[in-house]
Scaffold this motif. Structure first.
Motif, PDB file in Angstrom:
ATOM      1  N   SER A   1       9.293 -24.076 -17.381  1.00 51.71           N
ATOM      2  CA  SER A   1      10.412 -24.852 -17.932  1.00 51.71           C
ATOM      3  C   SER A   1      10.404 -26.282 -17.394  1.00 51.71           C
ATOM      4  CB  SER A   1      11.743 -24.173 -17.590  1.00 51.71           C
ATOM      5  OG  SER A   1      11.815 -22.904 -18.160  1.00 51.71           O
ATOM      6  N   VAL A   2      10.129 -26.383 -16.083  1.00 50.06           N
ATOM      7  CA  VAL A   2      10.081 -27.712 -15.465  1.00 50.06           C
ATOM      8  C   VAL A   2       8.968 -28.544 -16.071  1.00 50.06           C
ATOM      9  CG1 VAL A   2       9.648 -28.957 -13.317  1.00 50.06           C
ATOM     10  CG2 VAL A   2      11.162 -26.966 -13.319  1.00 50.06           C
ATOM     11  N   MET A   3       7.782 -27.946 -16.278  1.00 50.35           N
ATOM     12  CA  MET A   3       6.663 -28.680 -16.857  1.00 50.35           C
ATOM     13  C   MET A   3       6.987 -29.157 -18.262  1.00 50.35           C
ATOM     14  SD  MET A   3       4.294 -29.109 -14.719  1.00 50.35           S
ATOM     15  CE  MET A   3       3.042 -29.664 -15.863  1.00 50.35           C
ATOM     16  N   LYS A   4       7.649 -28.294 -19.059  1.00 54.47           N
ATOM     17  CA  LYS A   4       8.031 -28.707 -20.407  1.00 54.47           C
ATOM     18  C   LYS A   4       9.006 -29.885 -20.361  1.00 54.47           C
ATOM     19  CE  LYS A   4       7.443 -24.217 -22.704  1.00 54.47           C
ATOM     20  NZ  LYS A   4       8.133 -23.099 -23.409  1.00 54.47           N
ATOM     21  N   LEU A   5       9.932 -29.803 -19.412  1.00 55.22           N
ATOM     22  CA  LEU A   5      10.910 -30.883 -19.290  1.00 55.22           C
ATOM     23  C   LEU A   5      10.231 -32.196 -18.913  1.00 55.22           C
ATOM     24  CD1 LEU A   5      13.855 -31.859 -19.192  1.00 55.22           C
ATOM     25  CD2 LEU A   5      13.950 -31.107 -16.809  1.00 55.22           C
ATOM     26  N   VAL A   6       9.282 -32.130 -17.952  1.00 57.48           N
ATOM     27  CA  VAL A   6       8.575 -33.332 -17.516  1.00 57.48           C
ATOM     28  C   VAL A   6       7.777 -33.935 -18.671  1.00 57.48           C
ATOM     29  CG1 VAL A   6       6.736 -34.196 -16.010  1.00 57.48           C
ATOM     30  CG2 VAL A   6       8.481 -32.654 -15.094  1.00 57.48           C
ATOM     31  N   MET A   7       7.091 -33.096 -19.445  1.00 59.30           N
ATOM     32  CA  MET A   7       6.311 -33.596 -20.568  1.00 59.30           C
ATOM     33  C   MET A   7       7.217 -34.245 -21.627  1.00 59.30           C
ATOM     34  SD  MET A   7       3.180 -33.207 -19.937  1.00 59.30           S
ATOM     35  CE  MET A   7       2.511 -33.526 -21.564  1.00 59.30           C
TER      36      MET A   7
ATOM     37  N   ILE B   1      10.071 -35.693 -21.084  1.00 58.00           N
ATOM     38  CA  ILE B   1      10.538 -36.982 -20.557  1.00 58.00           C
ATOM     39  C   ILE B   1       9.457 -38.045 -20.679  1.00 58.00           C
ATOM     40  CG2 ILE B   1      11.242 -38.170 -18.443  1.00 58.00           C
ATOM     41  CD1 ILE B   1      12.676 -35.592 -17.618  1.00 58.00           C
ATOM     42  N   LEU B   2       8.207 -37.681 -20.336  1.00 59.84           N
ATOM     43  CA  LEU B   2       7.107 -38.638 -20.422  1.00 59.84           C
ATOM     44  C   LEU B   2       6.890 -39.108 -21.851  1.00 59.84           C
ATOM     45  CD1 LEU B   2       4.507 -37.087 -17.934  1.00 59.84           C
ATOM     46  CD2 LEU B   2       5.852 -39.164 -17.618  1.00 59.84           C
ATOM     47  N   LEU B   3       6.944 -38.167 -22.806  1.00 63.49           N
ATOM     48  CA  LEU B   3       6.739 -38.524 -24.207  1.00 63.49           C
ATOM     49  C   LEU B   3       7.855 -39.447 -24.703  1.00 63.49           C
ATOM     50  CD1 LEU B   3       5.104 -38.151 -26.789  1.00 63.49           C
ATOM     51  CD2 LEU B   3       6.487 -36.116 -27.301  1.00 63.49           C
ATOM     52  N   SER B   4       9.091 -39.124 -24.348  1.00 65.68           N
ATOM     53  CA  SER B   4      10.220 -39.947 -24.774  1.00 65.68           C
ATOM     54  C   SER B   4      10.130 -41.354 -24.185  1.00 65.68           C
ATOM     55  CB  SER B   4      11.537 -39.288 -24.339  1.00 65.68           C
ATOM     56  OG  SER B   4      11.686 -38.022 -24.924  1.00 65.68           O
ATOM     57  N   THR B   5       9.709 -41.428 -22.904  1.00 69.73           N
ATOM     58  CA  THR B   5       9.569 -42.726 -22.255  1.00 69.73           C
ATOM     59  C   THR B   5       8.497 -43.568 -22.933  1.00 69.73           C
ATOM     60  OG1 THR B   5      10.228 -41.729 -20.143  1.00 69.73           O
ATOM     61  CG2 THR B   5       9.128 -43.869 -20.046  1.00 69.73           C
ATOM     62  N   SER B   6       7.382 -42.940 -23.305  1.00 73.49           N
ATOM     63  CA  SER B   6       6.299 -43.672 -23.974  1.00 73.49           C
ATOM     64  C   SER B   6       6.762 -44.241 -25.309  1.00 73.49           C
ATOM     65  CB  SER B   6       5.100 -42.743 -24.189  1.00 73.49           C
ATOM     66  OG  SER B   6       4.628 -42.264 -22.951  1.00 73.49           O
ATOM     67  N   VAL B   7       7.478 -43.428 -26.080  1.00 78.41           N
ATOM     68  CA  VAL B   7       7.983 -43.900 -27.374  1.00 78.41           C
ATOM     69  C   VAL B   7       8.945 -45.055 -27.184  1.00 78.41           C
ATOM     70  CG1 VAL B   7       9.359 -43.247 -29.387  1.00 78.41           C
ATOM     71  CG2 VAL B   7       7.638 -41.661 -28.492  1.00 78.41           C
ATOM     72  N   ALA B   8       9.840 -44.939 -26.170  1.00 74.49           N
ATOM     73  CA  ALA B   8      10.817 -46.000 -25.908  1.00 74.49           C
ATOM     74  C   ALA B   8      10.122 -47.305 -25.530  1.00 74.49           C
ATOM     75  CB  ALA B   8      11.772 -45.561 -24.808  1.00 74.49           C
ATOM     76  N   LEU B   9       9.048 -47.223 -24.722  1.00 77.43           N
ATOM     77  CA  LEU B   9       8.322 -48.425 -24.312  1.00 77.43           C
ATOM     78  C   LEU B   9       7.657 -49.100 -25.508  1.00 77.43           C
ATOM     79  CD1 LEU B   9       6.698 -47.263 -20.941  1.00 77.43           C
ATOM     80  CD2 LEU B   9       8.502 -48.977 -21.264  1.00 77.43           C
ATOM     81  N   VAL B  10       7.097 -48.293 -26.414  1.00 77.74           N
ATOM     82  CA  VAL B  10       6.463 -48.863 -27.608  1.00 77.74           C
ATOM     83  C   VAL B  10       7.492 -49.588 -28.459  1.00 77.74           C
ATOM     84  CG1 VAL B  10       5.293 -48.307 -29.775  1.00 77.74           C
ATOM     85  CG2 VAL B  10       4.564 -47.208 -27.651  1.00 77.74           C
ATOM     86  N   LEU B  11       8.649 -48.946 -28.684  1.00 76.52           N
ATOM     87  CA  LEU B  11       9.695 -49.565 -29.485  1.00 76.52           C
ATOM     88  C   LEU B  11      10.225 -50.845 -28.818  1.00 76.52           C
ATOM     89  CD1 LEU B  11      11.720 -46.411 -30.615  1.00 76.52           C
ATOM     90  CD2 LEU B  11      10.162 -47.804 -31.985  1.00 76.52           C
ATOM     91  N   LEU B  12      10.361 -50.818 -27.487  1.00 74.52           N
ATOM     92  CA  LEU B  12      10.836 -51.991 -26.765  1.00 74.52           C
ATOM     93  C   LEU B  12       9.862 -53.147 -26.892  1.00 74.52           C
ATOM     94  CD1 LEU B  12      12.922 -53.257 -24.865  1.00 74.52           C
ATOM     95  CD2 LEU B  12      11.640 -52.328 -22.934  1.00 74.52           C
ATOM     96  N   THR B  13       8.566 -52.853 -26.831  1.00 72.42           N
ATOM     97  CA  THR B  13       7.552 -53.902 -26.968  1.00 72.42           C
ATOM     98  C   THR B  13       7.624 -54.550 -28.350  1.00 72.42           C
ATOM     99  OG1 THR B  13       6.100 -52.714 -25.447  1.00 72.42           O
ATOM    100  CG2 THR B  13       5.092 -54.395 -26.847  1.00 72.42           C
TER     101      THR B  13
END
Length: 570
Positions: A165-171, A173-185
């Protein structure tokens, strides 16, 4: 090295998200008002001298999700049962205190990734969960009553499930952060492109010069600094700027108000000063405008304003002759606007600050940001005596407090007579040396009311004069008191009772003729001086010595009179 107590006012920090007060010398208890910090995500009170029980209110802060550090203090008692509600908390440090009881209140904290309860007095069985079984012994040390039971196979299964469950949560979060960074750029790039286009438009200047001189707009803008400020007005701030050919200009930068207000004041000054010329009106040399700045270029006048002459560091230094020339020049300027311009112009903000002084203290009326074109009620032109009102609206609240005519606060139209009232206040200011809203005047009354009260009480008119003007010869005192009478014609409450500026000029000229050879002192001593001007008669009478009780000024076309005694309030 902070010391003392945490006060109850900590509850007012209801928007606080993180509070670091660790490694200080704070003592006492944690106030229960901490519950009002409803957005607190991290609280660090470690390494202090706090004592008493841990308040249950900490367990009710559902927003605590990052860290709670209460270590190295002197807390006693048990962990509040309310701590079981801290389901989002990730780090909890209660080490090095005097806490007792069991750890059951912590057994349901599913998101804990770090817990330290060492060096306390905890006892009882450790909660039978994978998290507690995997805690390092160092985080449980020096709690003599704690003991651990063996973990069974079902616990292992739960542990592995928890890891997944923890690994799924971490993945996630990482995916959401990557998408947010792309949109911010992408957003930053688009904003940068728009900003560059706006900057290019803002740098495009539109300029008009009414005089030929070498002018670099970039050098002008570079010199608009606070050290070059020489004054402010109702519509902008004025700077002293030197241009390459050695000339000095006064540059007004318009206030950045709403677009309509800024544009209206800018267009007023251009439309008014760009089309008129008078020896007592400031000369507009040109203007420049882009998307962000609107600049007006004027002749630089070295002697400041009438206000600074009267109230500045060398206040009141001007002799009566200088003051008289100033008020006569302003009267000429207003008479030109009201009677010689077609259509006539209402200045809208006549005050001492807007009377600038050039070489030899020659006055120049300035700041036309509130000026308006007037239209005659009867279709009269600018040279007629027909009373005009402001074009396009019946009322317009504009001007400066202390100088505004009574009609600004009523349903009466704003006309040239409103300028006449403001001019009368300026003349009173010149004669008394006091600002219209001088707080040191008796009873805090405005200047005009104070003078009215003084005269209504049959006070000596000469007592209200500026102390630097007193003690002059009888003819000079006579001139000042007659000018005072003219000012009171101008500040009549009813606009219809005020003279026109053309009549004011005529009366002032009769008080102090331009050619001294025309002054007949024998006539003055007899109390009479008569002349004709502008096809109307002006008579000024005053007893000699200078009047204490009675003085009358009349003008045929204005039907105005003022009495220094019993009728002074009328």
């Amino acid at each position: 090295m902070l010391s003392g107590l945490l006060t109850h006012s900590i509850g007012s920090l209801n928007e606080l998200t993180k509070l670091y007060l660790g490694k200080n010398q704070i003592n006492g208890r944690i106030p229960s008002e901490i519950l009002s910090c409803s957005k607190l995500q991290l609280l660090d009170l470690g390494s202090n001298r706090l004592a008493g029980e841990i308040p249950k209110e900490l367990g009710l802060l559902s927003s605590l999700e990052i860290s709670l550090n209460l270590s190295h203090n002197q807390f006693s008692g048990e962990i509040p049962s309310e701590f079981s509600s801290l389901g989002k908390l990730g780090v909890l440090d209660l080490s090095h205190n005097k806490l007792t009881g069991n750890l059951d209140a912590l057994s349901s904290l599913q998101n804990l990734v770090s817990l330290n309860v060492s060096f306390n007095g905890f006892s009882g069985e450790l909660p039978n969960t994978p998290f507690f079984h995997k805690l390092p012994l160092s985080d449980l040390a020096e709690n003599q009553g704690l003991y651990i039971t063996a973990i069974n196979s079902s616990d292992k299964t739960q542990s592995e499930s928890h890891k997944k469950s923890v690994m799924k949560l971490v993945m996630s979060i990482l995916l959401s952060t990557s998408v947010a960074l792309v949109l911010l750029t992408v957003y930053v790039l688009i904003r940068s492109h728009i900003a560059n286009e706006s900057r290019a438009q803002a740098d495009s200047w539109e300029m008009t010069l009414y005089q030929k001189f070498d002018l670099s707009i970039d050098e002008i803008v570079m010199n608009l600094t606070s050290s070059n400020v020489i004054g402010t007005g109702s519509s902008g701030v004025v700077y002293k700027v030197s241009i390459p050919n050695g000339e000095i200009l006064a540059v007004k930068k318009m206030w950045l108000l709403t677009s309509s207000e800024e544009s209206r004041a800018f267009e007023n000054e251009i439309g008014t000063l760009g089309s008129i010329r008078h020896k007592n009106i400031i000369r507009l040399l040109g203007w420049g405008s882009n998307r962000n700045l609107k600049l007006l270029f004027y002749d630089y006048l070295p002697n400041g304003s009438l206000s600074s002459l009267l109230h500045g560091s060398g206040k009141g230094k001007a002799e009566w002759e200088t003051r008289y020339d100033v008020i006569l020049g302003v009267a000429h300027a207003l008479s030109y606007l009201h009677h010689d311009c077609v259509p006539s112009i209402i200045h809208g903000d006549v005050k001492a600050m807007n009377v600038l002084l050039g070489p030899g203290f020659q006055p120049y009326l300035a700041d036309f940001g509130l000026a308006r074109i007037a239209t005659g009620n009867g279709g009269g032109g600018g040279g007629d005596d027909t009373e005009n009102s402001m074009q396009g609206q019946r009322h317009y609240l504009a001007g400066s407090y202390g100088y505004m005519a009574p009609e600004h606060a009523s349903m009466q139209p704003i006309t040239e007579k409103s300028d006449v009232y403001s001019y009368g206040i300026v003349v009173l200011e010149v004669l008394t040396g006091s600002h219209p809203l001088d707080p040191t005047l008796p009873m805090g009354a405005p200047l005009v009311q104070w003078v009215r009260n003084h005269l209504a009480n049959k006070g000596d008119p000469s007592d209200i004069l500026d102390s630097k003007l007193k003690g002059r010869s009888d003819p000079t005192m006579h001139e000042m008191l007659q000018t005072l009478a003219v000012s009171f014609l101008c500040v009549s409450t009813k606009a219809s009772d005020r003279p026109t500026m053309k009549d004011v000029v005529a009366m002032l000229k009769e008080i102090k003729p331009i050619e001294s050879s025309r002054v007949d002192h024998d006539v003055l001593k007899k109390g009479g001086l008569t002349s004709a001007s502008h096809s109307s008669s002006t008579t000024i009478k005053s007893p000699s010595p200078p009047p204490r009780n009675n003085a009358v000024v009349t003008h045929g076309s204005s039907n105005c009179s003022y009495n220094f005694s019993d009728e002074s309030n009328s």
